[in-house]
Design a protein around this motif. Structure first.
Motif, PDB file in Angstrom:
ATOM      1  N   ASN A   1       0.849  -1.179   0.000  1.00 60.35           N
ATOM      2  CA  ASN A   1       0.000   0.000   0.000  1.00 60.35           C
ATOM      3  C   ASN A   1       0.887   1.232   0.000  1.00 60.35           C
ATOM      4  N   VAL A   2       0.771   2.035  -1.044  1.00 61.84           N
ATOM      5  CA  VAL A   2       1.596   3.223  -1.221  1.00 61.84           C
ATOM      6  C   VAL A   2       0.820   4.405  -0.624  1.00 61.84           C
ATOM      7  N   ILE A   3       1.391   5.028   0.410  1.00 59.08           N
ATOM      8  CA  ILE A   3       0.712   6.084   1.160  1.00 59.08           C
ATOM      9  C   ILE A   3       1.532   7.368   1.061  1.00 59.08           C
ATOM     10  N   PHE A   4       0.914   8.434   0.541  1.00 57.85           N
ATOM     11  CA  PHE A   4       1.587   9.727   0.401  1.00 57.85           C
ATOM     12  C   PHE A   4       1.331  10.592   1.631  1.00 57.85           C
ATOM     13  N   ARG A   5       2.304  11.431   1.934  1.00 64.52           N
ATOM     14  CA  ARG A   5       2.224  12.275   3.128  1.00 64.52           C
ATOM     15  C   ARG A   5       1.198  13.399   2.993  1.00 64.52           C
ATOM     16  N   ASN A   6       1.111  13.985   1.798  1.00 62.26           N
ATOM     17  CA  ASN A   6       0.269  15.160   1.600  1.00 62.26           C
ATOM     18  C   ASN A   6      -0.342  15.100   0.203  1.00 62.26           C
ATOM     19  N   ASP A   7      -0.742  16.242  -0.327  1.00 71.37           N
ATOM     20  CA  ASP A   7      -1.402  16.239  -1.635  1.00 71.37           C
ATOM     21  C   ASP A   7      -0.424  16.348  -2.798  1.00 71.37           C
ATOM     22  N   ARG A   8       0.873  16.306  -2.501  1.00 67.10           N
ATOM     23  CA  ARG A   8       1.871  16.283  -3.566  1.00 67.10           C
ATOM     24  C   ARG A   8       2.206  14.826  -3.867  1.00 67.10           C
ATOM     25  N   VAL A   9       1.675  14.343  -4.965  1.00 65.87           N
ATOM     26  CA  VAL A   9       1.745  12.919  -5.268  1.00 65.87           C
ATOM     27  C   VAL A   9       2.189  12.728  -6.723  1.00 65.87           C
ATOM     28  N   THR A  10       2.499  11.506  -7.077  1.00 71.48           N
ATOM     29  CA  THR A  10       2.925  11.198  -8.441  1.00 71.48           C
ATOM     30  C   THR A  10       1.767  11.389  -9.418  1.00 71.48           C
ATOM     31  N   GLU A  11       2.111  11.596 -10.676  1.00 71.65           N
ATOM     32  CA  GLU A  11       1.099  11.879 -11.698  1.00 71.65           C
ATOM     33  C   GLU A  11       0.146  10.714 -11.877  1.00 71.65           C
ATOM     34  N   THR A  12       0.659   9.502 -11.735  1.00 70.05           N
ATOM     35  CA  THR A  12      -0.174   8.303 -11.828  1.00 70.05           C
ATOM     36  C   THR A  12       0.155   7.386 -10.659  1.00 70.05           C
ATOM     37  N   ALA A  13      -0.681   6.372 -10.475  1.00 64.85           N
ATOM     38  CA  ALA A  13      -0.415   5.349  -9.472  1.00 64.85           C
ATOM     39  C   ALA A  13       0.496   4.294 -10.109  1.00 64.85           C
ATOM     40  N   ILE A  14       1.738   4.226  -9.669  1.00 62.24           N
ATOM     41  CA  ILE A  14       2.726   3.318 -10.255  1.00 62.24           C
ATOM     42  C   ILE A  14       2.305   1.874  -9.973  1.00 62.24           C
ATOM     43  N   SER A  15       2.233   1.067 -11.020  1.00 59.62           N
ATOM     44  CA  SER A  15       1.730  -0.297 -10.880  1.00 59.62           C
ATOM     45  C   SER A  15       2.777  -1.303 -11.350  1.00 59.62           C
ATOM     46  N   THR A  16       2.416  -2.591 -11.267  1.00 58.08           N
ATOM     47  CA  THR A  16       3.319  -3.625 -11.766  1.00 58.08           C
ATOM     48  C   THR A  16       3.451  -3.572 -13.279  1.00 58.08           C
ATOM     49  N   TYR A  17       2.518  -2.892 -13.964  1.00 59.50           N
ATOM     50  CA  TYR A  17       2.690  -2.669 -15.398  1.00 59.50           C
ATOM     51  C   TYR A  17       3.874  -1.749 -15.659  1.00 59.50           C
TER      52      TYR A  17
ATOM     53  N   GLN B   1      11.213   4.119  -8.654  1.00 61.66           N
ATOM     54  CA  GLN B   1      10.325   5.065  -9.321  1.00 61.66           C
ATOM     55  C   GLN B   1       9.664   6.024  -8.328  1.00 61.66           C
ATOM     56  N   LEU B   2       9.356   5.540  -7.121  1.00 62.88           N
ATOM     57  CA  LEU B   2       8.819   6.443  -6.111  1.00 62.88           C
ATOM     58  C   LEU B   2       9.850   7.496  -5.710  1.00 62.88           C
ATOM     59  N   ARG B   3      11.112   7.097  -5.616  1.00 60.59           N
ATOM     60  CA  ARG B   3      12.149   8.073  -5.295  1.00 60.59           C
ATOM     61  C   ARG B   3      12.305   9.075  -6.434  1.00 60.59           C
ATOM     62  N   GLU B   4      12.341   8.587  -7.656  1.00 58.50           N
ATOM     63  CA  GLU B   4      12.546   9.468  -8.805  1.00 58.50           C
ATOM     64  C   GLU B   4      11.363  10.410  -9.010  1.00 58.50           C
ATOM     65  N   GLN B   5      10.139   9.856  -8.933  1.00 54.94           N
ATOM     66  CA  GLN B   5       8.967  10.657  -9.275  1.00 54.94           C
ATOM     67  C   GLN B   5       8.398  11.446  -8.101  1.00 54.94           C
ATOM     68  N   CYS B   6       8.644  10.979  -6.874  1.00 55.24           N
ATOM     69  CA  CYS B   6       8.089  11.664  -5.701  1.00 55.24           C
ATOM     70  C   CYS B   6       9.181  12.333  -4.884  1.00 55.24           C
ATOM     71  N   ILE B   7      10.020  11.557  -4.225  1.00 57.58           N
ATOM     72  CA  ILE B   7      10.995  12.109  -3.274  1.00 57.58           C
ATOM     73  C   ILE B   7      11.890  13.148  -3.934  1.00 57.58           C
ATOM     74  N   GLU B   8      12.417  12.814  -5.116  1.00 57.32           N
ATOM     75  CA  GLU B   8      13.318  13.730  -5.819  1.00 57.32           C
ATOM     76  C   GLU B   8      12.619  14.517  -6.919  1.00 57.32           C
ATOM     77  N   GLY B   9      11.437  14.066  -7.338  1.00 55.53           N
ATOM     78  CA  GLY B   9      10.796  14.684  -8.489  1.00 55.53           C
ATOM     79  C   GLY B   9       9.805  15.781  -8.168  1.00 55.53           C
ATOM     80  N   ILE B  10       9.263  15.784  -6.933  1.00 51.72           N
ATOM     81  CA  ILE B  10       8.241  16.764  -6.572  1.00 51.72           C
ATOM     82  C   ILE B  10       8.607  17.373  -5.221  1.00 51.72           C
ATOM     83  N   PRO B  11       8.859  18.669  -5.161  1.00 50.85           N
ATOM     84  CA  PRO B  11       9.177  19.296  -3.868  1.00 50.85           C
ATOM     85  C   PRO B  11       8.079  19.022  -2.838  1.00 50.85           C
ATOM     86  N   GLY B  12       8.476  18.544  -1.656  1.00 50.48           N
ATOM     87  CA  GLY B  12       7.522  18.287  -0.585  1.00 50.48           C
ATOM     88  C   GLY B  12       6.835  16.948  -0.642  1.00 50.48           C
TER      89      GLY B  12
END
Length: 670
Positions: free
Chosen positions: A219-235, A248-259
């Protein structure tokens, strides 16, 4: 206005200062009112981080029509309507007590196709045969549709998932983004940003990888409303590749979106065929696991994953703890859900012997193996805190009450189908997080530091601390918690090994219950220790530290009313009599309530079949015949009469419980 300004200044000061040893509070990353109800020593927030709605393919095809907004309404204490066993929307469901927080976690896989199949009849994909089957009222047709989606996606054993024909008939990427937007909008709609802080939502989803039915879900849980553009799946990652999810979570969220900040919580691993927690392939992989996965789901409706003890075999899976028979299932994979009309329909659902059951399907073994890995590599990749949740597919977050259980699989376990086809499931558990206030930042910070615990569905309040210099008289001290923070560390934390055994403070208060349904007394409190010796061998031991197993409590077999009494509160300061500062160890608390009747016993009795009765089989046959006259197929109530003496794990009664996150004691290094 003046009071509001004073409150903001006060809360702001609390957020920037540390009072007498209490850990620094959370950072605020979002725009919102500070909560009027704020506690520097933190409060227990009860929630559910595993919730499916009609946005999930396997929920929709089970005649479940409640969307994310309806799920949040249910969590807040409002009534919703669910499908009955015939697929009709007739069942009224309402939780007895609202939750403090919830995350809707619909499957990332098929968010787009499910949207195309269910939302817009003007689109060609809506009329694809499998889409029509999923909207059908015919039960068998619905099950065939569910099997189609599962086979091409979540249970496929290939590295790449098959593309659905639906995506050739419509724009699945656009439909995915639309559904993801709906999930985000519902979370925002129901998040209380006012100073009342009545309810917190988290944006999230489920990453659903299950090669050969092995449950590797997160279960992928985001801290706030700054989230990835899509829900990353096994596809997006390929199967058997959770490290790619982290990347991909690090690239698209942690490092890709401030906050942006995010966690990935492994599902209860009992159905993972031993694959959920492999040894890390590299130091980087170990560090990524520690960062993204500080928690594990210890219990949900598909059983519990603390440990495993087989009563018939008289032994456990690397344990001698007889209480590890709690809410276990016989299989080791997701095919355990394949019972239909009272009969198991999949070979994969056959019982798995103790010798063939994966050790790391059980979290206690994972924790022990983490200590051994650390001794060899210098990194323990398995420092896991505990939560529970429901995994409801009926949009009913927190619906973990034994006496108010409406099922978690839509039509598939509604009404009589619950005892017929899902007898060995259970209502699931709750996630409890210690936080200063009921807000996203405060709760997420509590999850990140593992100051959390799991319950099997009830709501006892449990504290656990360890420190080298804690006062033996803390239990009688009105400043107990502030002093415990000052002189020790809470559940989920780490402590360098002192020369003498640290003091462990345990405090547990019974669930107060609700009007007409009081909570049960506490029976006892245990501390579970795991450790590793100099040769890398791991061990475990269970200590009773407060209360007693011999308190004479039980249930009335005629009506399931509790008998006997226990404790409203239990508190102690304990020292390990076998402490060795040269051996790394973990300690966690298990709180046991007095015995009560299992949900299945309550539902069997309500249908005129008493599992305790000597003529139970006759009662079951008579009540089954009545339902068969009304259209039911197969044996409905036969399982109500199972003999516990012939069952490895089942009994008509149980002991509800809570498990705290561990505290790790790190051995002295030369």
């Amino acid at each position: 206005m003046k009071n509001t300004i004073i409150r903001r200044l006060t809360v702001g000061l609390l957020l920037t200062l540390s009072s007498s040893g209490i850990a620094h509070a959370f950072d605020r990353t979002e725009s919102r009112e500070p909560c009027a109800d704020y506690s520097a020593t933190r409060k227990p927030m009860f929630g559910d981080l595993h919730v499916h709605t009609s946005y999930s393919f396997d929920s929709y095809v089970s005649s479940q029509r409640n969307d994310p907004s309806a799920a949040y309404r249910y969590a807040r204490g409002q009534a919703i309507t669910l499908s009955d066993a015939d697929g009709q929307q007739t069942l009224r469901a309402r939780i007895q007590r609202p939750l403090d927080f919830t995350a809707v976690t619909d499957h990332a896989e098929f968010l787009g196709p499910n949207n195309l199949c269910t939302q817009d009849a003007s689109k060609l994909a809506y009329w694809f045969p499998v889409c029509i089957a999923g909207r059908s009222d015919w039960y068998i047709v619905q099950l065939l549709a569910a099997r189609y989606w599962a086979t091409i996606g979540v249970v496929d054993d290939s590295a790449q998932k098959a593309e659905s024909i639906v995506c050739r008939m419509g724009d699945c990427d656009a439909a995915h983004r639309e559904a993801w937007g709906g999930i985000r909008a519902a979370a925002e709609e129901h998040y209380d940003r006012s100073e009342e802080c009545g309810f917190t939502t988290f944006i999230g989803y489920e990453y659903t990888d299950a090669p050969n039915y092995a449950n590797l879900h997160r279960n992928v849980i985001f801290r706030n409303d700054r989230v990835t553009e899509t829900a990353i799946s096994t596809y997006d990652t390929g199967s058997k590749n959770v490290p790619e999810l982290w990347r991909q979570l690090r690239e698209q969220c942690i490092e890709g979106i401030p906050g942006c900040d995010v966690l990935a919580i492994p599902h209860n691993p009992n159905l993972s065929r031993g694959l959920m927690f492999p040894d890390p392939a590299s130091e980087q992989e170990a560090q990524e696991r520690l960062f993204f996965e500080p928690l594990v789901e210890l219990v949900q409706h598909k059983a519990a994953s603390e440990c495993r003890y087989d009563r018939l075999a008289g032994r456990g899976l690397d344990t001698e703890d007889e209480l590890c028979d709690f809410e276990q299932v016989e299989a080791d994979n997701l095919a355990m859900l394949s019972t239909l009309y009272g009969e198991v329909r999949a070979d994969e659902a056959e019982p798995v012997s103790l010798d063939d059951f994966g050790r790391r399907n059980m979290v206690r073994n994972v924790l022990k193996d983490g200590l051994a890995l650390e001794q060899g590599t210098g990194i323990n990749p398995f420092k896991l805190g505990f939560i529970g949740s429901t995994d409801t597919h009926s949009a009913s977050p927190g619906g973990a009450e034994e006496n108010n259980y409406t099922g978690h699989l839509g039509r598939r376990d509604a009404g009589y189908r619950n005892v017929q086809d899902h007898f060995f499931d259970n209502p699931g558990g709750l996630a409890v997080v210690w936080a200063e206030e009921n807000s996203r930042d405060a709760i997420f910070a509590g999850m990140r530091r593992r100051e959390a615990y799991a319950t099997s569905g009830t709501r006892p309040v449990v504290r656990f601390f360890a420190g080298a210099q804690m006062d033996q008289g803390l239990c009688e001290d009105p400043q107990m918690i502030a002093k415990a923070y000052d002189s020790g560390v809470p559940m989920g934390a780490e402590l360098s090994a002192p020369e003498e055994s640290p003091a462990f403070l345990v405090s547990a208060t019974k669930d107060p219950g609700v009007d007409g349904s009081p909570g049960l007394d506490l029976q006892r409190v245990q501390i579970i220790k795991g450790w590793v010796d100099a040769q890398g061998n791991t061990f475990e031991k269970v200590y009773d530290v407060a209360g007693s197993a011999d308190n004479g409590a039980g249930v009335n077999p005629q009506n399931c009313q509790p008998t006997g009494s226990g404790h409203k509160n239990l508190c102690t300061v304990w020292h390990d009599p076998q402490y060795n500062p040269d051996e790394s160890a973990f300690y966690y608390v298990r709180v046991l309530e007095n015995p009560s009747c299992r949900w299945s016993t309550l539902q069997c009795q309500a249908s005129g079949v008493n599992p305790f009765a000597s003529n139970c089989a006759e009662q079951a046959a008579a009540q089954t015949a009545k339902l068969q006259d009304e259209g039911a197929i197969g044996d409905v109530f036969g399982r109500c009469c199972l003999d516990p003496a012939q069952q490895s794990f089942y009994a008509p009664t149980l002991q509800e419980r809570a498990w705290t996150s561990p505290i790790w004691i790190t051995a002295n290094k030369e």
